[in-house]
Design a protein around this motif. Structure first.
Motif, PDB file in Angstrom:
ATOM      1  N   PRO A  23       0.799  -1.236   0.000  1.00  0.00           N
ATOM      2  CA  PRO A  23       0.000   0.000   0.000  1.00  0.00           C
ATOM      3  C   PRO A  23       0.836   1.293   0.000  1.00  0.00           C
ATOM      4  CG  PRO A  23      -0.949  -1.586   1.512  1.00  0.00           C
ATOM      5  CD  PRO A  23       0.348  -2.176   1.020  1.00  0.00           C
ATOM      6  N   ASP A  24       2.037   1.264   0.591  1.00  0.00           N
ATOM      7  CA  ASP A  24       2.894   2.453   0.604  1.00  0.00           C
ATOM      8  C   ASP A  24       3.469   2.768  -0.774  1.00  0.00           C
ATOM      9  OD1 ASP A  24       2.451   2.586   3.313  1.00  0.00           O
ATOM     10  OD2 ASP A  24       4.380   1.706   3.857  1.00  0.00           O
ATOM     11  N   LYS A  25       3.481   1.788  -1.662  1.00  0.00           N
ATOM     12  CA  LYS A  25       4.080   1.947  -2.990  1.00  0.00           C
ATOM     13  C   LYS A  25       3.061   2.292  -4.077  1.00  0.00           C
ATOM     14  CE  LYS A  25       8.147   0.812  -1.507  1.00  0.00           C
ATOM     15  NZ  LYS A  25       9.116   1.859  -1.261  1.00  0.00           N
ATOM     16  N   VAL A  26       1.773   2.234  -3.750  1.00  0.00           N
ATOM     17  CA  VAL A  26       0.724   2.531  -4.725  1.00  0.00           C
ATOM     18  C   VAL A  26       0.567   4.049  -4.853  1.00  0.00           C
ATOM     19  CG1 VAL A  26      -1.744   2.282  -5.221  1.00  0.00           C
ATOM     20  CG2 VAL A  26      -0.482   0.380  -4.224  1.00  0.00           C
ATOM     21  N   LEU A  47     -15.675   2.284  -6.584  1.00  0.00           N
ATOM     22  CA  LEU A  47     -14.882   1.154  -7.044  1.00  0.00           C
ATOM     23  C   LEU A  47     -13.417   1.585  -7.024  1.00  0.00           C
ATOM     24  CD1 LEU A  47     -17.030   0.048 -10.129  1.00  0.00           C
ATOM     25  CD2 LEU A  47     -17.199  -0.726  -7.753  1.00  0.00           C
ATOM     26  N   VAL A  48     -12.581   0.856  -6.325  1.00  0.00           N
ATOM     27  CA  VAL A  48     -11.156   1.155  -6.212  1.00  0.00           C
ATOM     28  C   VAL A  48     -10.402   0.084  -6.989  1.00  0.00           C
ATOM     29  CG1 VAL A  48      -9.214   1.506  -4.639  1.00  0.00           C
ATOM     30  CG2 VAL A  48     -11.531   2.156  -3.924  1.00  0.00           C
ATOM     31  N   VAL A  49      -9.614   0.526  -7.980  1.00  0.00           N
ATOM     32  CA  VAL A  49      -8.885  -0.412  -8.829  1.00  0.00           C
ATOM     33  C   VAL A  49      -7.392  -0.140  -8.700  1.00  0.00           C
ATOM     34  CG1 VAL A  49      -8.552  -1.280 -11.176  1.00  0.00           C
ATOM     35  CG2 VAL A  49     -10.818  -0.494 -10.452  1.00  0.00           C
ATOM     36  N   ASN A  50      -6.622  -1.168  -8.326  1.00  0.00           N
ATOM     37  CA  ASN A  50      -5.164  -1.099  -8.251  1.00  0.00           C
ATOM     38  C   ASN A  50      -4.578  -1.947  -9.373  1.00  0.00           C
ATOM     39  OD1 ASN A  50      -5.669   0.191  -5.849  1.00  0.00           O
ATOM     40  ND2 ASN A  50      -4.291  -1.062  -4.638  1.00  0.00           N
ATOM     41  N   ARG A  51      -3.498  -1.469  -9.953  1.00  0.00           N
ATOM     42  CA  ARG A  51      -2.784  -2.282 -10.935  1.00  0.00           C
ATOM     43  C   ARG A  51      -1.515  -2.810 -10.288  1.00  0.00           C
ATOM     44  NH1 ARG A  51      -0.714  -0.737 -17.004  1.00  0.00           N
ATOM     45  NH2 ARG A  51       0.518  -2.633 -17.288  1.00  0.00           N
ATOM     46  N   ASP A  52      -1.299  -4.101 -10.442  1.00  0.00           N
ATOM     47  CA  ASP A  52      -0.129  -4.761  -9.868  1.00  0.00           C
ATOM     48  C   ASP A  52       1.180  -4.215 -10.437  1.00  0.00           C
ATOM     49  OD1 ASP A  52      -1.721  -6.439  -8.374  1.00  0.00           O
ATOM     50  OD2 ASP A  52      -1.112  -8.275  -9.393  1.00  0.00           O
ATOM     51  N   LEU A  53       2.256  -4.534  -9.742  1.00  0.00           N
ATOM     52  CA  LEU A  53       3.604  -4.273 -10.236  1.00  0.00           C
ATOM     53  C   LEU A  53       4.057  -5.487 -11.034  1.00  0.00           C
ATOM     54  CD1 LEU A  53       5.166  -2.896  -6.933  1.00  0.00           C
ATOM     55  CD2 LEU A  53       4.392  -1.569  -8.894  1.00  0.00           C
ATOM     56  N   GLY A  54       4.918  -5.274 -12.005  1.00  0.00           N
ATOM     57  CA  GLY A  54       5.438  -6.386 -12.796  1.00  0.00           C
ATOM     58  C   GLY A  54       5.909  -5.921 -14.147  1.00  0.00           C
TER      59      GLY A  54
END
Length: 141
Positions: A23-26, A47-54
């Motif tokens: 969460p600190d990196k988003v 609606l809360v949408v997060n995109r992964d790292l990769g």
């Protein structure tokens, strides 16, 4: 030697899968890439949408859609908060048509039917996997 040759491709594929950001990196999607659903809706939800790292698709934006309308262009490790009316919404991801590189020429269409009740907040994440590509999935808050 054979074992090494058998394991290396598996490690390479695993390295292409995304992982959930701490969460600190988003970071929030910048304003210039927020295109709709930013104003509070009376008796609506969020609606809360997060995109992964990769690495897979890391140089490309993904279009976040609500009811098949582009709401935001989201990058790796970013989050968007969407204010939507109550009722069943179609939350999806697609190709960013504003991207004029190879990323914008691909095919991507994933959708979820999301029942939204007044005052409710729901969380989702965009994942990318070597085997199946991009997907959007519900996430427990």
């Amino acid at each position: 030697m054979r074992l090494t040759l058998a394991v290396l491709p598996l490690l390479a594929l695993a390295g292409c899968s995304s992982f959930q950001a701490h969460p600190d990196k988003v970071t929030p999607v910048p304003e210039e890439r927020l295109l709709a659903y930013q104003q509070p809706v009376e008796s609506g939800g969020e609606l809360v949408v997060n995109r992964d790292l990769g690495m897979l698709g890391g140089g490309c934006y993904v279009a976040v859609l609500v009811d098949r309308r582009v709401a935001a262009r989201i990058g790796v490790g970013e989050q968007v908060r969407l204010q939507v009316p109550s009722g069943t919404r179609v939350l999806g991801i697609g190709v960013d048509k504003q991207d004029d590189t190879l990323c914008g020429m691909g095919r991507l269409n994933r959708e979820l039917a999301v029942p939204v009740t007044p005052g409710q907040r729901q969380h989702f994440r965009i994942v990318s996997e070597a085997k199946s590509g991009f997907d959007i999935r519900p996430l427990a808050p």
